[in-house]
Design an enzyme around this catalytic site. Structure first.
Site, PDB file in Angstrom:
ATOM      1  CE  LYS A 182      -3.749   1.797   2.966  1.00  0.00           C
ATOM      2  NZ  LYS A 182      -4.477   1.496   4.229  1.00  0.00           N
ATOM      3  CB  SER A 230      -7.885   2.923   3.310  1.00  0.00           C
ATOM      4  OG  SER A 230      -6.926   2.456   4.247  1.00  0.00           O
ATOM      5  CB  SER A 234      -7.677  -0.052   6.082  1.00  0.00           C
ATOM      6  OG  SER A 234      -8.509   1.068   6.266  1.00  0.00           O
TER       7      SER A 234
END
Length: 453
Positions: free
Chosen positions: A82, A160, A184
């Site tokens: 990420k 996320s 997330s």
């Protein structure tokens, strides 16, 4: 050497076995993934490709494997991160226009460095909700990858850590990493039919990881098998690799947490969760269904204070950028961030106190049980076009997406999501009290074998 045609179904451990048995080369594998990434026809989950670095790491891994000298069980395995994790000489953008011109990182995040030391190959960085504040996975200024499971219409990927979920589910890497502050890792894992681990606070370093809410931020892996999760956890937590302990199903005691955790569930979700719980029960697992007061009270308190401490900490961390560059922000992220501005100190004190109290009460009152189980997410992923341009609709679905997962963050638990026995993106979440990560992973392996069987 030839990449197997069915490699998309392989776990990272399966791929590592091919590498270590010299059936394929890390260099070939990296080139294979980059070919797939660059020809990917849907919105690409990668925001940055570290190709030069990856090929050097692949060559080094190839040489070690040829000499039968691997750095770890996953030496040569290509992974994605990420875009909250620092890569040396790359800017950590965090999905935010306001950070895109920041100075490149001087060194890798501690976790990225640990992965490199274990021989993992860093393919690149993946899409995220702006500053990681959102559970649906949308980003109006950068990329919103599409859900990989439901193809009837473009649906949200979960956030996320949206790109990490889509990259792995699309077999554009062998494993991936995200952060989990309110769900997330688990949300994109669930909605893309993967396994995702929310680690206990403090078990894995956050050095070099973009902060959202320091009281809740954690790092966790997404993977295709529980064995992958166990090895990746050991690498990032700098703990010994562990073998799974075979559990007698009749000795496993679970609580299927009811109450608000199953309210407003899509019918498909509720049916599949009931089917999954029944499958575990038929295998001999002892399961009681119970409304958990501590969870209900914590949820009620968070609702009363607009989601509480997470958005307050997020605003306190990023307020200078938010106030200066509000026009650059994804409006859905900005709206949530600004709500954190209005949460007063007495509310924060009340929530922090309740989290400590209910966390201890949960541990004391249910210590005779192994874990809590519940739906990871009560709904199926909504359509992207419905949520992107309508604040009210976005807030509705975002709150539902985060509702169950954030309880584990608030009550300081570790948690893991497993895909349920269906083609739909529905997950079963297993939660344990903090610092029982290894025990949780071991239990997840046993339960996952039952669910898949």
């Amino acid at each position: 050497m030839q990449i197997p045609k069915n490699i998309n179904s392989y776990s990272a451990y399966d791929i590592a076995q091919l590498l270590h048995n010299k059936k394929i080369s890390p260099i070939e594998l990296v080139n294979y993934y980059y070919d797939k990434i660059e020809s990917f026809s849907r919105p690409n989950p990668y925001t940055i490709l570290s190709k030069e670095r990856a090929l050097i790491e692949a060559e080094n891994s190839h040489n070690r494997l040829q000499e039968n000298n691997p750095l770890s069980p996953f030496d040569g395995v290509p992974v994605a991160w990420k875009d909250l994790f620092d890569f040396e000489n790359f800017t950590t953008v965090g999905g935010s226009m306001s950070l895109r011109d920041n100075t490149p990182a001087k060194k890798d995040a501690t976790t990225v460095n640990l992965a490199k030391k274990a021989g993992l190959i860093q393919l690149g960085k993946t899409a995220t909700v702006e500053l990681a504040l959102g559970g649906l996975g949308t980003n109006s200024h950068f990329i919103t990858p599409e859900n990989t499971i439901m193809h009837d219409i473009a649906r949200v990927p979960g956030g996320s850590s949206s790109g990490s979920g889509v990259a792995l589910s699309s077999s554009l890497c062998a494993a991936s990493f995200g952060t989990d502050t309110g769900g997330s890792v688990r949300i994109p894992a669930c909605w893309n039919r993967l396994i995702g681990l929310k680690t206990s606070i403090g078990r894995i370093s956050l050095d070099g990881v973009l902060e959202l809410a320091s009281s809740y931020d954690t790092v966790g892996p997404l993977a295709k098998s529980v064995k992958d999760i166990s090895i990746l956890f050991s690498i990032l937590s700098e703990t010994a690799y562990f073998n799974f302990e075979k559990l007698n199903h009749k000795n496993i005691k679970l609580i299927f947490a009811k109450g608000m955790l199953i309210e407003n569930c899509d019918n498909e979700v509720l049916d599949v969760i009931e089917l999954t719980v029944n499958k575990l029960s038929k295998a001999g697992v002892s399961i009681i269904e119970k409304k958990i007061t501590e969870i209900e009270e914590m949820h009620k308190l968070l609702l009363e204070h607009n989601g509480g401490t997470t958005i307050a900490e997020a605003y306190n961390k990023w307020n200078k950028i938010v106030d200066k560059n509000a026009n650059l922000f994804d409006k859905n992220v900005l709206n949530r961030m600004l709500k954190g501005k209005n949460i007063n100190k007495s509310s924060l004190k009340k929530i922090y106190g309740a989290e400590d109290y209910f966390s201890k009460e949960l541990n004391n009152n249910y210590e005779s049980y192994d874990a809590f189980i519940m739906p990871t997410i009560p709904i199926l992923p909504p359509e992207i076009h419905k949520v992107e341009n309508n604040e009210k609709v976005y807030d509705h679905y975002n709150a539902l997406a985060l509702r169950n997962t954030r309880i584990a963050n608030s009550l300081k638990m570790c948690a893991i999501t497993l895909p349920c026995p269906t083609d739909l993106p529905i997950g079963l979440m297993i939660c344990m009290n903090k610092n029982n990560d290894e025990k949780l992973i071991n239990l997840a392996e046993s339960l996952n074998n039952i669910i898949k069987g």
